[in-house]
Design a protein around this motif. Structure first.
Motif, PDB file in Angstrom:
ATOM      1  N   SER A 248     105.897-100.143  61.557  1.00  0.00           N
ATOM      2  CA  SER A 248     106.938 -99.562  62.415  1.00  0.00           C
ATOM      3  C   SER A 248     108.220 -99.321  61.627  1.00  0.00           C
ATOM      4  CB  SER A 248     107.217-100.495  63.593  1.00  0.00           C
ATOM      5  OG  SER A 248     106.084-100.622  64.426  1.00  0.00           O
ATOM      6  N   ARG A 251     107.844 -96.256  59.703  1.00  0.00           N
ATOM      7  CA  ARG A 251     107.931 -95.085  60.597  1.00  0.00           C
ATOM      8  C   ARG A 251     109.388 -94.713  60.846  1.00  0.00           C
ATOM      9  NH1 ARG A 251     105.511 -93.164  65.579  1.00  0.00           N
ATOM     10  NH2 ARG A 251     106.018 -90.941  65.524  1.00  0.00           N
ATOM     11  N   VAL A 270     109.491 -97.081  69.124  1.00  0.00           N
ATOM     12  CA  VAL A 270     108.846 -97.953  68.136  1.00  0.00           C
ATOM     13  C   VAL A 270     109.801 -99.061  67.719  1.00  0.00           C
ATOM     14  CG1 VAL A 270     108.023 -98.039  65.745  1.00  0.00           C
ATOM     15  CG2 VAL A 270     107.211 -96.245  67.269  1.00  0.00           C
ATOM     16  N   LYS A 273     109.943-101.526  70.449  1.00  0.00           N
ATOM     17  CA  LYS A 273     108.755-102.378  70.454  1.00  0.00           C
ATOM     18  C   LYS A 273     108.892-103.495  69.426  1.00  0.00           C
ATOM     19  CE  LYS A 273     104.945-101.309  68.336  1.00  0.00           C
ATOM     20  NZ  LYS A 273     103.644-100.732  67.898  1.00  0.00           N
TER      21      LYS A 273
END
Length: 443
Positions: A248, A251, A270, A273
């Motif tokens: 993540s 990303r 993301v 999260k």
């Protein structure tokens, strides 16, 4: 309309039986208006029969159904065709049981609890997979390890009993719920020494966020330390979450603003999260600062905060390129705000980049404060609004008077700026700008 030839009908039957659930639903909807006669009616009948068949199958094999999709490495999963082939084998070896399951697979029966025949069929399937002489299951054996699937099916009654309680276990664990989770875990361990971890892996497949199974693991192990958990049979659960956080972070660091608003929001989600995963880890596990996972978590939190701050601070440059300005005078300072430059058509590619950046900043509102980069987000928003506010007033003036630029271009840029301010403030502010633009055009 002529009837469909037998060989073509068989081809259609095969296509219907192998179609994904989503495709089958779309086909059923498309054929809903077909009359009671003709070739389309025959196809509709096939689709309706297959839909009913899958409803029964998915109820009977509910405990393992989410395993028949691709999952992350290390998690138990099976090829998608396993579900249909397993059901076909059951219909072959236990037709009466399947018929009874079909009869009891209705709302009033299901409300009374799971019919016993469902678990009996799972046990029959497990026994059939383990019997090399049972040719009905050969088509399943060629797709996966039959013992792995048989053990999952053997655990099906325990999984099925846990599913109605699972949402409560991961939302608010109590002493009574923890005791129920521990009991289910012990029942699984009686089947096999490694079946306890497998049970929780199967249950995680039934969760929208599989990492939330950490709360159930915590209840089963009475909130273990990270050192203990990292050396236990549940080690892989924690490692997967930490690896997911690593992915993540990458990303966030590498996503392209050019992918636009949708991706900008997705990447911000993301980041959200990750914040939830870190909190879940800290609440479910006794994490030591110098522990095997404590160090990684601390680093993850810092690196993610830095990544989000860097990407947010890039938003101002993207906004500047999407809404170009010119110096007010020849002596204007470099980097000064200047006046709106209304000589060229808006750059669609740059507008898309700005939308991606601004959507990312906007969507971080749900986690920025808790994750430690709320102050940076507030400063970034202030900087963006400091650029947008005078730009909008400048372009409004041009739209009303025609002084300082092309009126038609001014209206276009005004609508773009209104869209941008919806990210930095809210949609209500954007609507006010749009109404002022409409009034300027009408004047």
């Amino acid at each position: 309309m002529a009837a469909i030839a037998a060989h073509k009908m068989q081809m259609i039957r095969t296509l219907v039986e192998t179609a994904p659930d989503a495709a089958l639903r779309s086909l059923e909807l498309a054929l809903s208006g077909a009359g009671g006669q003709g070739s389309l009616a025959a196809v509709r009948g096939l689709v309706e029969d297959e839909t009913a068949n899958r409803f029964v199958r998915n109820n009977v094999l509910a405990p393992i159904a989410p395993l028949c999709v691709a999952r992350r490495e290390g998690q138990v999963d099976f090829p998608a065709p396993v579900l249909s082939r397993l059901w076909r084998a059951l219909k072959s070896v236990a037709p009466e049981g399947v018929q009874e399951a079909s009869a009891k697979c209705n709302p009033w029966d299901l409300e009374q609890g799971t019919p016993e025949i469902f678990d009996e069929l799972c046990k029959t399937a497990a026994a059939g997979l383990r019997d090399p002489d049972n040719a009905a299951f050969d088509s399943v054996r060629v797709l996966c390890d039959p013992e792995d699937l048989a053990l999952c099916l053997q655990l099906a009654p325990i999984v099925r009993s846990c599913l109605p309680k699972l949402s409560e276990w991961v939302s608010r664990m109590s002493g009574e719920r923890a005791a129920a989770a521990r009991l289910a875990y012990r029942d699984a361990c009686r089947i096999s020494d490694d079946a306890g971890a497998l049970l929780l892996d199967i249950l995680s497949a039934h969760l929208p966020d599989d990492w939330r199974i950490l709360r159930v693991i915590s209840a089963v192990m009475d909130r273990p330390s990270d050192r203990y958990l990292a050396s236990s049979e549940f080690k892989d659960f924690g490692e997967r979450i930490l690896d997911d956080i690593d992915a993540s972070i990458v990303r966030v660091e590498t996503f392209n603003f050019a992918d636009g608003e949708k991706v900008g929001r997705e990447v911000a989600q993301v980041a959200h999260k990750v914040q939830l995963q870190i909190v879940e880890f800290q609440q479910s596990v006794d994490v030591a600062k110098d522990g095997p996972w404590g160090k990684r978590l601390a680093r993850h939190k810092q690196v993610m905060a830095k990544a989000c701050e860097v990407r947010m601070e890039q938003a101002d440059k993207e906004l500047e390129r999407a809404l170009p300005t010119r110096p007010i005078s020849m002596m204007g300072k470099k980097g000064g705000r200047g006046a709106a430059k209304l000589t060229d058509e808006p750059d669609e590619a740059q507008i898309r980049r700005a939308q991606g950046a601004l959507a990312f900043v906007a969507e971080l509102r749900s986690c920025a404060d808790k994750a430690g980069y709320g102050t940076t987000r507030t400063k970034v928003l202030e900087k963006l609004n400091t650029r947008l506010d005078p730009y909008i007033e400048d372009v409004l003036h041009v739209a009303r008077t025609g002084e300082g630029g092309d009126t038609a271009l001014a209206v276009k840029y005004l609508n773009i700026a209104a869209g941008f301010i919806a990210y930095t403030r809210d949609e209500k502010t954007a609507e006010i700008v749009r109404r002022r633009a409409a009034a300027a055009i009408a004047a």
